[in-house]
Design an enzyme around this catalytic site. Sequence first.
Site, PDB file in Angstrom:
ATOM      1  CG  HIS A 104      -1.799   1.173   1.342  1.00 43.80           C
ATOM      2  ND1 HIS A 104      -3.089   1.192   0.840  1.00 43.80           N
ATOM      3  CD2 HIS A 104      -1.607   2.411   1.890  1.00 43.80           C
ATOM      4  CE1 HIS A 104      -3.631   2.382   1.073  1.00 43.80           C
ATOM      5  NE2 HIS A 104      -2.744   3.135   1.717  1.00 43.80           N
ATOM      6  CD  GLU A 105       1.670   3.629   3.664  1.00 43.41           C
ATOM      7  OE1 GLU A 105       1.938   4.680   3.047  1.00 43.41           O
ATOM      8  OE2 GLU A 105       0.630   3.498   4.342  1.00 43.41           O
ATOM      9  CG  HIS A 165       0.343   6.191  -0.664  1.00 39.26           C
ATOM     10  ND1 HIS A 165      -0.744   6.697  -1.350  1.00 39.26           N
ATOM     11  CD2 HIS A 165      -0.171   5.572   0.443  1.00 39.26           C
ATOM     12  CE1 HIS A 165      -1.861   6.399  -0.699  1.00 39.26           C
ATOM     13  NE2 HIS A 165      -1.535   5.713   0.385  1.00 39.26           N
TER      14      HIS A 165
END
Length: 353
Positions: free
Chosen positions: A22-23, A26
């Site tokens: 997920h990170e 980003h």
Amino acid sequence: MIDFLRSALGFIVVLGVLVTVHELGHYLVARWRGVTVEAFSLGFGPALFSRTDRHGTVWKISAIPLGGYVRMKGWAEFGAEQAGAADPGSFGSKRLSARAAVVAAGPAANFLLAIVLFSGVFATAGVPTVLPVISKVMAGSPAAAAGLAKGDRVVSMNGQPIGTFDQLSAVVAAHPDGRIALSYTRSGKTHSLNLTLGTAKIDGKTIGRLGIEGADVEMRRLSPPQAIVRGVAVTWQATAATLHGLWQLIDQHKGLNQLGGPVRIAQISGQAVAHGLADLVSFMALLSVNLGLINLVPIPVLDGGHLLFYAAEAAAGRALPRRVQEIALQFGAALLVCLIIFVTWHDIAHLFG
């Protein structure tokens, strides 16, 4: 003690992979759009390990393994863009579309991970397939009248080869009150017969009925292209099912007893580890879908809340006042903390209830 250690290990592995991906979503899009990333942390709290790369990003593993974050230049404590957008490396200096892309990349990475994991399972472990072998014949059914019995394997219907019970069911459903030619094997010998199907009503629709059940399951590996197509389809189905469950929870308050937090995730992770790698990866894929969707809920603090801010900015032609954003983010943080406390309490009550 073994169950506890297995659950703890499973929880750390599952959440660690999901949060990292997920990170990374980003991080990668932020770097692509020219945003300076100051820190990438797996976990919260004091750093257990850290290193700084040549771009100045501090990569660290922190003590509390309950999430993670990417801190970008120009990203305030509560997530609102800082003033001083003149700095070209600042998040706040980027166009609205670029900022939205950075925020949306986290949930998008979770959906992509789910597709990859599901596809990998289907290509290696296979998919559970019900064979066209009769496990039960209903009394008084067309199958019983035709002399079909438990253990018979249907090989063709109306000249069409039958390889799965789903194929068998599709042919039967398409011929209500129809007459079909059926071939089957029994004790190594092939037999043929013609029989007339019955009818059944499903959701107001009339379909054919043979009156048999199938329970013999075989794992069948898919080719890489088939596995990817199936992975996309299952990810979509999981997304739709989760959204339906969320709507029922909001609209009809159904499913409250199925809510789970960190304790529940750890418990299921331990069970998945015990059942083998395929079950663990499948659970991870399903949880990745849930994580992606939860982050898209339009609650300030979550990615969906920031996207809601950007939608308002696009509609108004300017960003919401900073004070409004801060109040909304503080409210969102309080709501999130309350939700975490509730699901954790529910988990513990379920565990010891």
